[in-house]
Structure formats: structure tokens, C-alpha cells
Design a protein around this motif. Structure first.
Motif, short mmCIF file in Angstrom:
data_model
loop_
_atom_site.label_atom_id
_atom_site.label_comp_id
_atom_site.label_asym_id
_atom_site.label_seq_id
_atom_site.Cartn_x
_atom_site.Cartn_y
_atom_site.Cartn_z
N UNK A 35 0.81 -1.21 0.00
CA UNK A 35 0.00 0.00 0.00
C UNK A 35 0.85 1.27 0.00
N UNK A 36 2.17 1.09 0.07
CA UNK A 36 3.06 2.25 0.02
C UNK A 36 3.60 2.70 1.36
N UNK A 37 3.46 1.84 2.39
CA UNK A 37 3.94 2.20 3.73
C UNK A 37 4.85 1.10 4.29
N UNK A 38 6.03 0.90 3.70
CA UNK A 38 6.91 -0.15 4.22
C UNK A 38 7.31 0.13 5.67
N UNK A 39 7.12 -0.88 6.50
CA UNK A 39 7.40 -0.77 7.94
C UNK A 39 6.67 0.40 8.58
N UNK A 40 5.54 0.80 8.00
CA UNK A 40 4.73 1.87 8.57
C UNK A 40 5.20 3.27 8.22
N UNK A 41 6.27 3.39 7.44
CA UNK A 41 6.81 4.71 7.11
C UNK A 41 5.78 5.53 6.33
N UNK A 42 5.48 6.72 6.86
CA UNK A 42 4.55 7.62 6.19
C UNK A 42 3.08 7.35 6.47
N UNK A 43 2.80 6.29 7.24
CA UNK A 43 1.41 5.96 7.53
C UNK A 43 0.84 7.00 8.49
N UNK A 44 -0.33 7.55 8.19
CA UNK A 44 -0.89 8.58 9.08
C UNK A 44 -1.32 8.01 10.42
N UNK A 45 -1.26 8.84 11.45
CA UNK A 45 -1.74 8.42 12.77
C UNK A 45 -3.24 8.22 12.70
N UNK A 46 -3.72 7.13 13.26
CA UNK A 46 -5.15 6.81 13.23
C UNK A 46 -5.63 6.51 14.65
N UNK A 47 -6.94 6.35 14.82
CA UNK A 47 -7.49 6.12 16.16
C UNK A 47 -8.35 4.88 16.19
N UNK A 48 -8.47 4.34 17.40
CA UNK A 48 -9.31 3.17 17.69
C UNK A 48 -10.31 3.60 18.75
N UNK A 49 -11.58 3.56 18.40
CA UNK A 49 -12.65 4.01 19.30
C UNK A 49 -13.20 2.83 20.09
#
Length: 200
Positions: A35-49
Motif C-alpha cells: 500500500x506504500x507504507x513499508x514498515x509503517x513509514x509515512x502511515x498517518x496516525x489513526x485512532x481506535x474508538x
């Protein structure tokens, strides 16, 4: 239950294997990289409700830690009061949210029908014509085995292809039964029936 009393997992075995933890982790890392985020690099911060109960907050924090350690992504846990949690879920105001369901009857459709397009409990707003069609075909199937195969295919779309939900655990109930008590029936739905119970 599946056809002829078999467990539904026998039909849905290729959909999701919760015991294959290492393989599941590697697959998640591969998908994230694709998806374009190797090892999480560049992945936006997200939340868990989740609801603000200690148990649910702890589960959310454990998940966030695992996502960070395994995938390198940052997940913030949002623990909110129950009424606010329900409101936000029903309004679709979340990135990820904790869900819970207890089946009303002993059949896979007690869960799978939740995710039909427009269903009242479909807070994720999952919409997939192929999924709906598989459920419709299962409803019309005369052969119990074929019906279970169609339902397993639907579950495969929901979980293993579209990742609309991620099962975490099944709730269980422990109880003690004294030696000599016979005739007590504990149903697959988690209900006790004492009508035939007796002490011998």
C-alpha cells in the motif's frame, strides 16, 4: 453450526486462521508495504474508538502496542462514555471501532446478515454487491452443504478480502457442575436449561 452439525469453521477454514499468528503478521506487513507504507513509514496516525470500560480500554491499548511493534503504525486509543460511543458508531464517526455481537440464533447468518448493505447494525457501512448476492443465494440454497459454502465465501469477502472487520475473540463462560448432576443442558448459544436436570 454448519451442515450436518459440522462446525462452520470446517467450511470457512480458508477464510481466517486465528492460530496462524506469524503468517498473519507477515501478511499484514506485506499488505502495508504494497500500500506504500513499508514498515509503517509515512502511515498517518489513526485512532481506535472503544467504550471507556477498563477492560475495553486495555484491549485497545494492547492492540495499539501490537500495531506499533509489528507494523510501525501509530494508533491512538479513544475511550469514550457508552452513549457517546454508540452515537459515534451509528454516525460513522470513527476510523476503527470496537464491535461486539451476540448471536440471536445458532447459525452463521446471525453474524453475517449484520454486514448486508443498509443493515441496521452495519456501522462500518460495508457495501458489497457480491457479498449481498452470496447471502441471498445461501438463503435460496436447498442443499445445507452448499448453503454453508456460500456463507463461507461471503465471510471470506468480508474478512479476508475486504478487511471490513477483524475478529479478536469469542466470549466464553465458565461454570462448575457438581458430580451427580445429570440432564443439565448448556446450549451452543450459552443458555442453561434445567428442565431435565436432576441429582443422582
Amino acid at each position: 453450526d454448519g451442515a450436518a452439525g459440522a462446525d462452520f469453521r470446517a467450511h470457512a477454514k480458508d477464510c481466517f486462521d486465528p492460530k496462524a499468528t506469524k503468517a498473519n503478521r507477515e501478511k499484514a506487513k506485506t499488505l502495508l508495504s504494497q500500500a506504500g507504507y513499508p514498515d509503517g513509514a509515512g502511515f498517518p496516525a489513526v485512532s481506535y474508538l472503544c467504550p471507556d470500560s477498563p477492560a475495553q480500554t486495555a484491549i485497545g491499548e494492547a492492540l495499539a502496542q501490537m500495531w506499533q511493534e509489528t507494523l510501525g503504525v501509530t494508533v491512538t486509543v479513544e475511550s469514550v462514555e457508552w452513549g457517546e460511543f454508540l452515537r459515534r458508531c451509528h454516525q460513522g464517526e470513527f476510523f476503527m471501532a470496537r464491535g461486539r455481537w451476540v448471536a440471536d440464533y445458532n447459525d452463521p447468518t446471525a453474524f453475517l446478515d449484520l454486514w448486508r448493505t443498509g443493515a441496521a447494525g452495519n456501522d462500518a457501512l460495508y457495501q458489497e454487491a457480491q457479498y449481498d448476492e452470496l447471502l441471498d443465494r445461501a438463503k435460496e440454497a436447498d442443499d445445507p452443504g452448499r448453503r454453508m459454502e456460500l456463507l463461507a465465501q461471503a465471510e471470506g469477502l468480508l474478512i479476508a478480502r475486504d478487511y471490513a472487520l477483524a475478529p479478536l475473540y469469542f466470549e466464553t463462560e465458565s461454570y462448575l457442575l457438581k458430580d451427580g448432576v445429570k440432564g443439565l443442558y448448556y446450549s451452543p448459544m450459552g443458555y442453561f436449561f434445567f428442565g431435565e436436570a436432576q441429582v443422582k
